[in-house]
Design an enzyme around this catalytic site. Structure first.
Site, PDB file in Angstrom:
ATOM      1  N   CYS A 154       2.657  -4.984   5.292  1.00  0.00           N
ATOM      2  CA  CYS A 154       1.785  -6.160   5.209  1.00  0.00           C
ATOM      3  C   CYS A 154       2.255  -7.229   4.208  1.00  0.00           C
ATOM      4  O   CYS A 154       3.179  -7.967   4.487  1.00  0.00           O
ATOM      5  CB  CYS A 154       0.348  -5.746   4.946  1.00  0.00           C
ATOM      6  SG  CYS A 154      -0.801  -7.100   5.292  1.00  0.00           S
ATOM      7  N   GLU A 164      -0.828  -0.753   9.550  1.00  0.00           N
ATOM      8  CA  GLU A 164      -1.191  -0.395   8.160  1.00  0.00           C
ATOM      9  C   GLU A 164      -2.602   0.208   8.147  1.00  0.00           C
ATOM     10  O   GLU A 164      -3.495  -0.303   8.820  1.00  0.00           O
ATOM     11  CB  GLU A 164      -1.183  -1.682   7.324  1.00  0.00           C
ATOM     12  CG  GLU A 164      -1.688  -1.527   5.905  1.00  0.00           C
ATOM     13  CD  GLU A 164      -1.901  -2.883   5.199  1.00  0.00           C
ATOM     14  OE1 GLU A 164      -2.302  -3.855   5.871  1.00  0.00           O
ATOM     15  OE2 GLU A 164      -1.674  -2.938   3.980  1.00  0.00           O
ATOM     16  N   LYS A 196       3.455   1.089  -0.378  1.00  0.00           N
ATOM     17  CA  LYS A 196       3.435  -0.382  -0.499  1.00  0.00           C
ATOM     18  C   LYS A 196       3.618  -0.838  -1.953  1.00  0.00           C
ATOM     19  O   LYS A 196       2.898  -0.385  -2.855  1.00  0.00           O
ATOM     20  CB  LYS A 196       2.104  -0.889   0.053  1.00  0.00           C
ATOM     21  CG  LYS A 196       1.954  -2.391   0.118  1.00  0.00           C
ATOM     22  CD  LYS A 196       0.666  -2.701   0.885  1.00  0.00           C
ATOM     23  CE  LYS A 196       0.350  -4.165   0.992  1.00  0.00           C
ATOM     24  NZ  LYS A 196      -0.880  -4.381   1.792  1.00  0.00           N
TER      25      LYS A 196
HETATM   26  N1  CDT Z   1      -3.219  -6.024   3.720  1.00  0.00           N
HETATM   27  C1  CDT Z   1      -2.542  -7.057   3.190  1.00  0.00           C
HETATM   28  O1  CDT Z   1      -1.541  -6.869   2.518  1.00  0.00           O
HETATM   29  N2  CDT Z   1      -3.053  -8.294   3.380  1.00  0.00           N
HETATM   30  C2  CDT Z   1      -2.421  -9.474   2.868  1.00  0.00           C
HETATM   31  C3  CDT Z   1      -3.408 -10.498   2.488  1.00  0.00           C
HETATM   32  C4  CDT Z   1      -2.773 -11.556   1.676  1.00  0.00           C
HETATM   33  S1  CDT Z   1      -3.637 -13.016   1.663  1.00  0.00           S
HETATM   34  C5  CDT Z   1      -2.350 -14.162   1.556  1.00  0.00           C
HETATM   35  C6  CDT Z   1      -1.466 -10.083   3.866  1.00  0.00           C
HETATM   36  O2  CDT Z   1      -0.353 -10.430   3.517  1.00  0.00           O
HETATM   37  O3  CDT Z   1      -1.846 -10.240   5.018  1.00  0.00           O
END
Ligand code: CDT
Length: 317
Positions: free
Chosen positions: A172, A47, A127
């Site tokens: 993500c 990502e 996303k």
């Molecule tokens: N980049 C990204 O989507 N990060 C999120 C942070 C969430 S904190 C629970 C992730 O799911 O890693």
């Protein structure tokens, strides 16, 4: 004919704030060449792979913000990735921050693309589940400002016939939501590709989040297992702009088993042979959506959600 795809999850070590697109593209190119040497059909980058993960800090100046976004894909710096993919005959997945113009206004997305061996873009995903805050959080050790920098993706969860199978994309935070995998699986996804930038701590709490690594694997393994799909999860790892991020880039089979996983927090290739027919075999024997998925039993609950008063049974006709 067997449908076996050799896939490389190309984990990125940290990208510093001062690293140029050109520098990062050189790192990605060297991973792509290594993947090709290892006989891979597809290399999966993470990502927002071209820069440091800028939602971890706050910026106000619009020009400064937009400098982190790509206005075209391929663009002047990323063209090399496409050309090298064609030369090597390898496909790739790339996450990046996209700046585009829609209905007369600028829109910004956390985007990923799937590119074929011929260098053509097969599919694009923006996303949907954006984590974090829409406003600067004073006092936090670092920020998580995806809701501030990005618009919510407007392309839905889509799948594409590619590489001899059906490929779906997500990004993500999407991986933490069961709906993501289920919608992709219902659309036939046999191979789900995703990149992530996941800190090993919470911005507003001291110390590490002890379950961060467990939850990373839990959600991806469950998504694979409950939907009978291969999942390739690729991290940006290590300490980047003061934020320590987990690694654990891995390739997970349709039975939920991790078949290969990164051992470092650096640039690292994680390679596995993915038998796409394992998806159909597992789905047929263990899940069989058509036969066993009981949609009619879920519908009344969904329709009534929110209308149920405390103590009332969801089973009440
Ligand atoms: N980049 C990204 O989507 N990060 C999120 C942070 C969430 S904190 C629970 C992730 O799911 O890693």
């Amino acid at each position: 004919m067997p449908r076996t795809l050799t896939v490389a999850a190309a984990q990125s070590g940290p990208v510093s704030r001062s690293e140029t697109r050109g520098d990062v593209v050189e790192r990605l190119l060297s991973q792509m060449r290594e993947a090709s040497r290892l006989g891979c059909d597809l290399v999966v980058f993470t990502e927002v792979a071209l820069t440091a993960f800028f939602p971890h800090w706050y910026m106000e100046d619009r020009d400064e913000i937009d400098a982190w976004f790509e206005r075209e894909m391929p663009g002047p710096e990323t063209r090399k990735l496409f050309d090298e993919a064609v030369r090597l005959g390898i496909g790739f997945h790339l996450g990046y921050a996209e700046l585009t113009r829609e209905e007369g206004r600028d829109r910004r997305y956390n985007t990923s693309i799937l590119v074929g061996r011929d260098g053509r873009i097969i599919g694009k995903y923006r996303k949907i589940h954006l984590p974090g805050n829409a406003e600067f959080q004073p006092g936090d050790r670092y920020q998580n400002l995806e809701k501030y920098y990005f618009d919510r993706g407007n392309l839905g969860f889509r799948t594409w016939r590619a590489f001899g199978g059906v490929v779906g994309l997500c990004t993500c935070y999407d991986r933490r939501w069961p709906e993501t995998y289920r919608v992709l699986a219902l659309r036939g996804a046999e191979l789900i590709l995703l990149g992530y930038n996941t800190p090993d701590s919470w911005p507003d709490r001291p110390g590490k989040a002890p379950l961060a690594r467990f939850h990373n694997l839990l959600c991806m393994q469950a998504g694979a297992y409950q939907n009978g799909a291969w999942v390739v999860g690729v991290a940006k790892a290590g300490v980047e702009a003061g934020v320590s991020q987990i690694g654990q880039s891995c390739i997970i089979s349709p039975e939920g088993e991790i078949v290969a996983m990164a051992t470092s927090l650096e640039d690292e290739l994680v390679v596995a042979e993915c038998d796409l027919d394992q998806t159909a075999r597992y789905r047929k024997h263990a899940l069989n959506f058509d036969q066993n998925r009981s949609i009619r039993d879920y519908r009344p609950i969904t329709e009534r959600a929110g209308a149920v008063s405390p103590g009332e049974s969801l089973d009440t006709p």
